[in-house]
Motif scaffolding. Sequence first.
Motif, PDB file in Angstrom:
ATOM      1  N   TRP A  63      43.189  42.803  47.613  1.00 41.34           N
ATOM      2  CA  TRP A  63      42.382  42.140  46.768  1.00 41.34           C
ATOM      3  C   TRP A  63      42.652  42.024  45.891  1.00 41.34           C
ATOM      4  CZ3 TRP A  63      36.588  43.258  47.642  1.00 41.34           C
ATOM      5  CH2 TRP A  63      35.941  43.080  49.253  1.00 41.34           C
ATOM      6  N   LYS A  64      43.428  42.882  45.337  1.00 38.21           N
ATOM      7  CA  LYS A  64      43.848  42.632  43.786  1.00 38.21           C
ATOM      8  C   LYS A  64      44.328  41.776  43.472  1.00 38.21           C
ATOM      9  CE  LYS A  64      45.808  46.553  42.240  1.00 38.21           C
ATOM     10  NZ  LYS A  64      46.595  48.255  41.619  1.00 38.21           N
ATOM     11  N   TYR A  65      46.372  42.362  44.758  1.00 34.78           N
ATOM     12  CA  TYR A  65      47.349  41.362  44.769  1.00 34.78           C
ATOM     13  C   TYR A  65      47.418  40.346  45.078  1.00 34.78           C
ATOM     14  CZ  TYR A  65      49.629  45.929  43.618  1.00 34.78           C
ATOM     15  OH  TYR A  65      50.298  46.789  43.066  1.00 34.78           O
ATOM     16  N   ALA A  66      46.174  39.532  45.823  1.00 31.54           N
ATOM     17  CA  ALA A  66      45.824  38.633  46.331  1.00 31.54           C
ATOM     18  C   ALA A  66      45.596  37.581  45.259  1.00 31.54           C
ATOM     19  CB  ALA A  66      44.887  38.619  47.828  1.00 31.54           C
ATOM     20  N   LYS A  67      44.660  38.401  44.611  1.00 27.87           N
ATOM     21  CA  LYS A  67      43.984  37.637  43.160  1.00 27.87           C
ATOM     22  C   LYS A  67      44.468  36.979  41.710  1.00 27.87           C
ATOM     23  CE  LYS A  67      39.112  39.386  44.276  1.00 27.87           C
ATOM     24  NZ  LYS A  67      38.265  40.339  43.407  1.00 27.87           N
ATOM     25  N   ASN A  92      35.484  44.400  44.445  1.00 30.71           N
ATOM     26  CA  ASN A  92      35.218  43.281  43.856  1.00 30.71           C
ATOM     27  C   ASN A  92      35.705  42.975  41.976  1.00 30.71           C
ATOM     28  OD1 ASN A  92      35.884  40.141  44.535  1.00 30.71           O
ATOM     29  ND2 ASN A  92      33.272  39.652  43.873  1.00 30.71           N
ATOM     30  N   ARG A  93      34.594  43.405  41.536  1.00 25.90           N
ATOM     31  CA  ARG A  93      34.851  43.733  40.153  1.00 25.90           C
ATOM     32  C   ARG A  93      36.116  43.867  39.563  1.00 25.90           C
ATOM     33  NH1 ARG A  93      30.904  45.799  35.384  1.00 25.90           N
ATOM     34  NH2 ARG A  93      32.154  44.432  33.481  1.00 25.90           N
ATOM     35  N   TYR A  94      36.402  45.803  40.023  1.00 22.10           N
ATOM     36  CA  TYR A  94      37.513  45.608  39.756  1.00 22.10           C
ATOM     37  C   TYR A  94      39.009  45.588  39.691  1.00 22.10           C
ATOM     38  CZ  TYR A  94      35.460  49.936  37.191  1.00 22.10           C
ATOM     39  OH  TYR A  94      35.150  50.940  36.864  1.00 22.10           O
ATOM     40  N   SER A  95      39.096  44.584  41.178  1.00 24.34           N
ATOM     41  CA  SER A  95      39.882  44.403  41.669  1.00 24.34           C
ATOM     42  C   SER A  95      40.543  42.719  41.000  1.00 24.34           C
ATOM     43  CB  SER A  95      39.843  44.145  43.079  1.00 24.34           C
ATOM     44  OG  SER A  95      38.858  43.171  43.680  1.00 24.34           O
ATOM     45  N   SER A  96      39.271  42.466  40.853  1.00 22.10           N
ATOM     46  CA  SER A  96      39.288  41.203  39.950  1.00 22.10           C
ATOM     47  C   SER A  96      40.272  41.200  37.850  1.00 22.10           C
ATOM     48  CB  SER A  96      38.248  40.328  39.560  1.00 22.10           C
ATOM     49  OG  SER A  96      37.962  39.725  40.490  1.00 22.10           O
ATOM     50  N   LEU A  97      39.932  42.586  38.115  1.00 22.55           N
ATOM     51  CA  LEU A  97      40.156  43.404  36.120  1.00 22.55           C
ATOM     52  C   LEU A  97      41.763  44.368  36.836  1.00 22.55           C
ATOM     53  CD1 LEU A  97      37.320  45.032  35.426  1.00 22.55           C
ATOM     54  CD2 LEU A  97      37.619  43.448  34.003  1.00 22.55           C
ATOM     55  N   TYR A 156      38.034  50.560  52.942  1.00 19.83           N
ATOM     56  CA  TYR A 156      37.541  49.752  51.963  1.00 19.83           C
ATOM     57  C   TYR A 156      38.942  49.459  50.976  1.00 19.83           C
ATOM     58  CZ  TYR A 156      33.856  47.978  55.363  1.00 19.83           C
ATOM     59  OH  TYR A 156      33.005  47.814  56.389  1.00 19.83           O
ATOM     60  N   HIS A 157      39.373  50.715  50.462  1.00 21.78           N
ATOM     61  CA  HIS A 157      39.985  51.400  49.177  1.00 21.78           C
ATOM     62  C   HIS A 157      41.352  50.303  49.780  1.00 21.78           C
ATOM     63  CE1 HIS A 157      41.651  52.868  46.274  1.00 21.78           C
ATOM     64  NE2 HIS A 157      42.333  53.404  46.811  1.00 21.78           N
ATOM     65  N   ALA A 158      41.964  50.488  50.770  1.00 23.80           N
ATOM     66  CA  ALA A 158      42.418  49.787  51.249  1.00 23.80           C
ATOM     67  C   ALA A 158      42.325  48.084  50.979  1.00 23.80           C
ATOM     68  CB  ALA A 158      43.131  50.006  52.606  1.00 23.80           C
ATOM     69  N   SER A 179      26.856  48.114  50.622  1.00 17.87           N
ATOM     70  CA  SER A 179      27.170  47.297  49.212  1.00 17.87           C
ATOM     71  C   SER A 179      27.627  47.465  48.097  1.00 17.87           C
ATOM     72  CB  SER A 179      25.732  46.126  49.165  1.00 17.87           C
ATOM     73  OG  SER A 179      25.488  46.033  50.100  1.00 17.87           O
ATOM     74  N   ASP A 180      27.071  48.850  46.975  1.00 18.89           N
ATOM     75  CA  ASP A 180      27.664  48.578  46.114  1.00 18.89           C
ATOM     76  C   ASP A 180      29.061  49.482  46.041  1.00 18.89           C
ATOM     77  OD1 ASP A 180      24.588  49.004  44.643  1.00 18.89           O
ATOM     78  OD2 ASP A 180      25.085  51.105  45.597  1.00 18.89           O
ATOM     79  N   TYR A 181      29.920  49.504  46.709  1.00 17.45           N
ATOM     80  CA  TYR A 181      31.049  49.885  46.587  1.00 17.45           C
ATOM     81  C   TYR A 181      31.837  48.421  46.875  1.00 17.45           C
ATOM     82  CZ  TYR A 181      35.800  51.653  48.137  1.00 17.45           C
ATOM     83  OH  TYR A 181      36.815  52.502  47.406  1.00 17.45           O
TER      84      TYR A 181
END
Length: 283
Positions: free
Chosen positions: A261-265, A201-206, A254-256, A194-196
């Motif tokens: 997520w990063k590019y979709a966001k 989620n936060r880092y992919s948004s940034l 989950y890193h993949a 859950s932490d990861y």
Amino acid sequence: MQLSVVIITCNEEANIRRTLESVKSLVTDGKGEIIVVDSGSTDRTVEIARSLGAKVFIEEWKGFAAQKNSAIDKATGDWILSLDADEEADDQLQQALQELMDAMSRLSSMQPQGDSTSPVIGAEFKGLWIPRKNQFLGRWIKHGGFWPDPKLRLFRRGSGRFENRAVHEDVQVEGATRQIQRGALIHHSYPTLSDYIEHMNRYSSLGAGMVAAKGKVRFSFLNIVLRPLFTFIYNYIFRLGFLDGREGLLLHIYHAVYVSWKYAKAWELSRNHPPRQAIAKQH
């Protein structure tokens, strides 16, 4: 030769005591200071930090780089050691840093007053790279590009600043750098899945904000599907991530996903907001 340890925090009650105790011997007896810049913790982070002798400053969140640079600006030591709140210096690193500070103090005292050209060890380099042991679900991840994971964390005051990035910010040092010969930082990064996932989620948004700020982002099958797949294959197979067992498999899966997520966001941000607003939206 004094050392300033600088740390930024927000609700790090579970980590901050371990971090501060790992560097306490480096700053006791007038050898230095610990600077903590907190961004509004609602747990016992500030209380614990003050009880261990840290100088605590409470400031509004300005972003990772700006917050860390604010801590650097408050330091008064000759050298600065920048730590994350979930890191600690292992025993060998503590000893190596103490010996380094002692050696530089002795050689500096031998330098003739007014002679700024004497070849003392402190003048030979401006920054020091330190390897980092990343833990995931309690396991030290030794493969897949996660070890030795060198970080430039020790630098002469006035010579280093964190680059202005929304995420994955690094110290930029003006001058020569070296690699420490023993010891490591222990990164108690993600004790639970859950932490990861929350962190990614936060880092992919940034990260998405950084991508979208560069211009219009199109919906890309390459970036959202193939790039994450290639990332997993490269790190898990070619960089031997599979040797880290079940934890390694989950980490690289989950890193993949984070990459996807990063590019979709980024596409979503670019579609819904002008490029100049993309990064600002994430703060």
